[in-house]
Scaffold this active site. Structure first.
Site, PDB file in Angstrom:
ATOM      1  N   CYS A   3      42.710  32.885  45.773  1.00 57.43           N
ATOM      2  CA  CYS A   3      42.132  34.200  46.076  1.00 57.43           C
ATOM      3  C   CYS A   3      40.850  33.975  46.867  1.00 57.43           C
ATOM      4  O   CYS A   3      40.671  32.906  47.474  1.00 57.43           O
ATOM      5  CB  CYS A   3      41.908  35.020  44.802  1.00 57.43           C
ATOM      6  SG  CYS A   3      40.758  34.302  43.614  1.00 57.43           S
ATOM      7  N   ASN A   6      37.928  32.623  43.641  1.00 56.77           N
ATOM      8  CA  ASN A   6      38.444  31.755  42.570  1.00 56.77           C
ATOM      9  C   ASN A   6      37.682  31.947  41.254  1.00 56.77           C
ATOM     10  O   ASN A   6      37.446  31.019  40.503  1.00 56.77           O
ATOM     11  CB  ASN A   6      38.431  30.272  42.993  1.00 56.77           C
ATOM     12  CG  ASN A   6      39.181  29.329  42.053  1.00 56.77           C
ATOM     13  OD1 ASN A   6      38.787  28.191  41.860  1.00 56.77           O
ATOM     14  ND2 ASN A   6      40.270  29.787  41.458  1.00 56.77           N
ATOM     15  N   CYS A   8      38.298  35.395  39.666  1.00 57.02           N
ATOM     16  CA  CYS A   8      39.014  36.505  39.003  1.00 57.02           C
ATOM     17  C   CYS A   8      40.531  36.322  39.065  1.00 57.02           C
ATOM     18  O   CYS A   8      41.163  35.949  38.075  1.00 57.02           O
ATOM     19  CB  CYS A   8      38.634  37.854  39.626  1.00 57.02           C
ATOM     20  SG  CYS A   8      36.898  38.307  39.408  1.00 57.02           S
ATOM     21  N   ARG A   9      41.140  36.594  40.227  1.00 59.15           N
ATOM     22  CA  ARG A   9      42.600  36.668  40.288  1.00 59.15           C
ATOM     23  C   ARG A   9      43.277  35.306  40.177  1.00 59.15           C
ATOM     24  O   ARG A   9      44.187  35.126  39.362  1.00 59.15           O
ATOM     25  CB  ARG A   9      43.028  37.359  41.599  1.00 59.15           C
ATOM     26  CG  ARG A   9      42.620  38.822  41.638  1.00 59.15           C
ATOM     27  CD  ARG A   9      42.721  39.384  43.041  1.00 59.15           C
ATOM     28  NE  ARG A   9      41.728  38.792  43.923  1.00 59.15           N
ATOM     29  CZ  ARG A   9      41.658  39.005  45.235  1.00 59.15           C
ATOM     30  NH1 ARG A   9      42.545  39.793  45.801  1.00 59.15           N
ATOM     31  NH2 ARG A   9      40.706  38.439  45.954  1.00 59.15           N
ATOM     32  N   SER A  10      42.869  34.344  41.001  1.00 61.65           N
ATOM     33  CA  SER A  10      43.612  33.072  40.994  1.00 61.65           C
ATOM     34  C   SER A  10      43.415  32.248  39.720  1.00 61.65           C
ATOM     35  O   SER A  10      44.366  31.585  39.292  1.00 61.65           O
ATOM     36  CB  SER A  10      43.332  32.235  42.260  1.00 61.65           C
ATOM     37  OG  SER A  10      41.981  31.893  42.371  1.00 61.65           O
ATOM     38  N   ASP A 119      41.668  43.354  44.131  1.00 59.44           N
ATOM     39  CA  ASP A 119      40.495  42.565  43.745  1.00 59.44           C
ATOM     40  C   ASP A 119      39.687  43.374  42.730  1.00 59.44           C
ATOM     41  O   ASP A 119      39.159  44.429  43.052  1.00 59.44           O
ATOM     42  CB  ASP A 119      39.660  42.287  44.998  1.00 59.44           C
ATOM     43  CG  ASP A 119      38.499  41.353  44.706  1.00 59.44           C
ATOM     44  OD1 ASP A 119      38.196  41.134  43.513  1.00 59.44           O
ATOM     45  OD2 ASP A 119      37.910  40.847  45.671  1.00 59.44           O
TER      46      ASP A 119
HETATM   47  P1  4NP Z   1      38.490  36.892  43.281  1.00 59.81           P
HETATM   48  O1  4NP Z   1      37.374  38.056  43.202  1.00 59.81           O
HETATM   49  O2  4NP Z   1      38.734  36.646  44.760  1.00 59.81           O
HETATM   50  O3  4NP Z   1      39.671  37.509  42.608  1.00 59.81           O
HETATM   51  O4  4NP Z   1      37.917  35.701  42.569  1.00 59.81           O
HETATM   52  C1  4NP Z   1      36.163  37.980  43.884  1.00 59.81           C
HETATM   53  C2  4NP Z   1      35.154  37.189  43.375  1.00 59.81           C
HETATM   54  C3  4NP Z   1      33.930  37.141  44.031  1.00 59.81           C
HETATM   55  C4  4NP Z   1      33.732  37.860  45.180  1.00 59.81           C
HETATM   56  C5  4NP Z   1      34.736  38.646  45.696  1.00 59.81           C
HETATM   57  C6  4NP Z   1      35.970  38.691  45.041  1.00 59.81           C
HETATM   58  N1  4NP Z   1      32.476  37.815  45.829  1.00 59.81           N
HETATM   59  O5  4NP Z   1      32.336  38.465  46.866  1.00 59.81           O
HETATM   60  O6  4NP Z   1      31.562  37.125  45.354  1.00 59.81           O
END
Ligand code: 4NP
Length: 151
Positions: A3, A6, A8-10, A119
């Site tokens: 994602c 790294n 939340c989703r992945s 997200d």
């Molecule tokens: P992820 O979510 O891609 O599912 O881990 C996010 C985590 C952090 C950020 C964006 C999305 N960020 O902008 O810091």
């Protein structure tokens, strides 16, 4: 499983897939990473950890890292959580073999027409729950699809 951050989703996709493959005695090498490195070294987001734990999955041992070029050699499949991650991974891939390894995770799930795992980072608790159920359902399909591919 890839994602953006790294955190939340992945990591959740990694945790669910790890648990299900252990339960089913499959041996596959599983990891997750983000297309950006700003959270490198951090544990998954506390909200994601709490949601996963509610359903019996402990993400506390995972740490964020950025995708590397080595991942394109090491892994047979690289699953992107959304089309933006997919496009970033396609740009990183060095050749057609590597490009072909990159897939959209939700394409494994015939039960919904979503392309992107939403997200949850900037939203409320319900977003984390939605991601959990979407990933849990999709990974069940992924494991079944893998079994058919092995034959
Ligand atoms: P992820 O979510 O891609 O599912 O881990 C996010 C985590 C952090 C950020 C964006 C999305 N960020 O902008 O810091």
């Amino acid at each position: 499983m890839v994602c953006l951050g790294n955190i939340c989703r992945s990591p959740l996709a990694e945790g669910i897939l790890r648990q299900k493959t252990i339960e089913n005695q499959h041996t596959i090498i599983i990891d997750s990473a983000g297309t950006i490195g700003i959270h490198a070294g951090e544990q998954p987001d506390k909200r994601m950890q709490a949601t996963a734990l509610k359903y019996g999955i402990d993400l506390s041992t995972l740490h964020s890292r950025q995708v590397t070029l080595n991942d394109f050699q090491e892994f047979d499949r690289i699953y992107a959580m959304d089309e933006s991650n997919y496009s970033d991974l396609q740009k990183l891939a060095k050749n057609e073999v590597q490009k072909a390894k990159v897939r959209l995770l939700l394409d494994e799930n015939p039960l919904n027409s979503l392309k992107n795992v939403p997200d949850p980072y900037y939203g409320g608790q319900e977003g984390f729950e939605q991601v959990y159920f979407l990933l849990e359902e999709t990974i069940n399909h992924l494991i079944n699809n893998l079994k058919h591919d092995e034959r």
